[in-house]
Design a protein around this motif. Sequence first.
Motif, mmCIF file in Angstrom:
data_model
loop_
_atom_site.group_PDB
_atom_site.id
_atom_site.type_symbol
_atom_site.label_atom_id
_atom_site.label_comp_id
_atom_site.label_asym_id
_atom_site.label_seq_id
_atom_site.Cartn_x
_atom_site.Cartn_y
_atom_site.Cartn_z
ATOM 1 N N GLU A 157 25.783 25.088 67.737
ATOM 2 C CA GLU A 157 26.800 24.772 68.607
ATOM 3 C C GLU A 157 26.958 23.447 69.128
ATOM 4 O OE1 GLU A 157 26.669 27.588 71.693
ATOM 5 O OE2 GLU A 157 27.251 29.261 70.614
ATOM 6 N N THR A 158 25.754 22.561 69.392
ATOM 7 C CA THR A 158 25.689 21.378 70.103
ATOM 8 C C THR A 158 25.353 20.466 68.804
ATOM 9 O OG1 THR A 158 23.371 21.440 70.537
ATOM 10 C CG2 THR A 158 24.886 22.282 72.082
ATOM 11 N N TYR A 159 25.807 19.103 69.193
ATOM 12 C CA TYR A 159 25.493 18.004 68.314
ATOM 13 C C TYR A 159 24.044 17.677 68.291
ATOM 14 C CZ TYR A 159 25.196 12.941 66.976
ATOM 15 O OH TYR A 159 25.021 11.816 66.384
ATOM 16 N N ILE A 160 23.211 17.730 69.207
ATOM 17 C CA ILE A 160 21.981 17.504 69.108
ATOM 18 C C ILE A 160 21.003 18.541 68.361
ATOM 19 C CG2 ILE A 160 19.845 17.760 70.429
ATOM 20 C CD1 ILE A 160 21.358 14.824 70.621
ATOM 21 N N GLU A 161 21.428 19.779 68.242
ATOM 22 C CA GLU A 161 21.157 20.996 67.490
ATOM 23 C C GLU A 161 21.285 20.569 66.115
ATOM 24 O OE1 GLU A 161 20.844 24.989 69.962
ATOM 25 O OE2 GLU A 161 22.878 24.313 69.243
ATOM 26 N N VAL A 162 22.499 20.149 65.636
ATOM 27 C CA VAL A 162 22.799 19.682 64.343
ATOM 28 C C VAL A 162 22.317 18.607 63.621
ATOM 29 C CG1 VAL A 162 24.611 19.019 62.734
ATOM 30 C CG2 VAL A 162 25.235 20.717 64.515
ATOM 31 N N LEU A 163 21.834 17.659 64.595
ATOM 32 C CA LEU A 163 21.291 16.402 64.313
ATOM 33 C C LEU A 163 19.736 16.906 63.850
ATOM 34 C CD1 LEU A 163 20.772 13.352 63.582
ATOM 35 C CD2 LEU A 163 20.401 12.952 66.165
ATOM 36 N N ASP A 164 19.109 17.740 64.829
ATOM 37 C CA ASP A 164 17.767 18.063 64.951
ATOM 38 C C ASP A 164 17.406 18.876 63.442
ATOM 39 O OD1 ASP A 164 14.959 18.276 65.949
ATOM 40 O OD2 ASP A 164 15.559 20.410 65.992
ATOM 41 N N ARG A 165 18.496 19.917 63.247
ATOM 42 C CA ARG A 165 18.281 20.776 62.242
ATOM 43 C C ARG A 165 18.386 19.873 60.834
ATOM 44 N NH1 ARG A 165 15.219 24.355 60.914
ATOM 45 N NH2 ARG A 165 15.480 24.964 62.943
ATOM 46 N N ALA A 166 19.177 18.871 60.744
ATOM 47 C CA ALA A 166 19.572 18.083 59.575
ATOM 48 C C ALA A 166 18.244 17.177 59.345
ATOM 49 C CB ALA A 166 20.676 17.108 59.709
ATOM 50 N N ILE A 167 17.543 16.516 60.389
ATOM 51 C CA ILE A 167 16.211 15.990 60.218
ATOM 52 C C ILE A 167 15.362 16.727 59.459
ATOM 53 C CG2 ILE A 167 14.571 14.688 61.139
ATOM 54 C CD1 ILE A 167 16.574 13.684 63.276
ATOM 55 N N ILE A 168 15.050 18.030 60.084
ATOM 56 C CA ILE A 168 14.110 18.898 59.556
ATOM 57 C C ILE A 168 14.334 19.207 58.259
ATOM 58 C CG2 ILE A 168 13.268 21.331 59.874
ATOM 59 C CD1 ILE A 168 13.648 21.013 62.955
ATOM 60 N N SER A 169 15.674 19.654 57.812
ATOM 61 C CA SER A 169 16.047 20.042 56.503
ATOM 62 C C SER A 169 15.622 18.803 55.471
ATOM 63 C CB SER A 169 17.424 20.314 56.474
ATOM 64 O OG SER A 169 17.874 21.533 57.258
ATOM 65 N N LYS A 170 16.006 17.628 55.783
ATOM 66 C CA LYS A 170 15.843 16.672 54.952
ATOM 67 C C LYS A 170 14.344 16.337 54.670
ATOM 68 C CE LYS A 170 16.496 12.678 52.411
ATOM 69 N NZ LYS A 170 14.929 12.539 52.467
ATOM 70 N N ALA A 171 13.477 16.684 55.640
ATOM 71 C CA ALA A 171 11.851 16.593 55.559
ATOM 72 C C ALA A 171 11.640 17.696 54.738
ATOM 73 C CB ALA A 171 11.347 16.653 56.987
ATOM 74 N N ILE A 226 13.251 19.185 52.224
ATOM 75 C CA ILE A 226 13.846 18.959 50.890
ATOM 76 C C ILE A 226 12.965 17.854 50.120
ATOM 77 C CG2 ILE A 226 15.524 17.929 49.451
ATOM 78 C CD1 ILE A 226 17.691 19.086 51.866
ATOM 79 N N ALA A 227 12.483 16.846 50.659
ATOM 80 C CA ALA A 227 11.469 15.690 50.536
ATOM 81 C C ALA A 227 10.336 16.324 50.075
ATOM 82 C CB ALA A 227 11.527 14.545 51.430
ATOM 83 N N ARG A 228 9.660 17.354 51.031
ATOM 84 C CA ARG A 228 8.415 17.952 50.883
ATOM 85 C C ARG A 228 8.371 18.901 49.437
ATOM 86 N NH1 ARG A 228 7.661 19.058 55.405
ATOM 87 N NH2 ARG A 228 8.261 21.386 55.420
ATOM 88 N N GLN A 229 9.518 19.731 49.260
ATOM 89 C CA GLN A 229 9.593 20.633 48.242
ATOM 90 C C GLN A 229 9.523 19.752 47.010
ATOM 91 O OE1 GLN A 229 13.225 22.899 49.003
ATOM 92 N NE2 GLN A 229 12.019 23.971 50.612
ATOM 93 N N ALA A 230 10.537 18.586 47.019
ATOM 94 C CA ALA A 230 10.490 17.727 45.673
ATOM 95 C C ALA A 230 9.090 17.198 45.389
ATOM 96 C CB ALA A 230 11.492 16.697 45.803
ATOM 97 N N THR A 231 8.377 16.790 46.154
ATOM 98 C CA THR A 231 7.164 16.092 45.989
ATOM 99 C C THR A 231 6.041 17.494 45.303
ATOM 100 O OG1 THR A 231 7.231 14.601 47.782
ATOM 101 C CG2 THR A 231 5.064 15.063 47.027
#
Length: 238
Positions: free
Chosen positions: A144-158, A160-165
């Motif tokens: 619902e909030t911008y902060i939640e979306v930003l926080d989840r996007a950062i976690i998801s990117k991390a 994805i990078a860990r899974q690729a490695t």
Amino acid sequence: MKPPQFHGGLDSLKAETWVLDIEKLFEVFPCSKTQKVLLATFTLEDKARRLWMLMRENNKDIGWARFLEIFYDKYFPQCVRDRKVSEFMERKQNSMTVAEYEAKFTELARFAPHVVDTDDKKARHFEGGLRDDILEKVNVLKLETYIEVLDRAIISKANIARQATSTTGWKGSKRQGFFSKKKFSKKQNIGSSTTSNSSRDTSPMCNICSKRHRGVCYRMSRACFKCGKTGHMARECN
């Protein structure tokens, strides 16, 4: 507290930054509309100061809103602001990190306040510009909030990078294991071949009985093939 200064020039972003910094001062030092103009023009330097001196006589006692119109017409014309709005509307993450995308999003959002005037609208617009692999992990959560979306996007990117490695390391280990197994198998085959060759009878081939053996051929001496004695045949040997 040192007030921000503006020296003029053609850098529209510097002009916009100066306005934002001046308005931050207004939050700390409450002023009337005309006092805001006096405080802001006091910080003008060089070309900006000289230009205001020429315009001041025709703009006495104007309020802050009117001053901004004059200021933006000179240093941040509408055509430039329209380009910034278009850039904001079309902005995508692409190859940027989430942090880089967020910084650019924040920088451009102020040129299109009508697009992000609620937290939900801001969250949805930011979410829509995320890269597909991150977006599919974020939008299903319906945050619902911008902060939640930003926080989840950062976690998801991390993640994805860990899974690729992890996947790259697993493939490398599997490939190394394959070649090690192949090498071991090859050595094993060589050993088996050597053992097989060594177990073969190396006795010379007899020209009389066509079998491999050493010494006198029993067929020639008419001896028993079982015991080597004469006087009886192998089928009669006890």
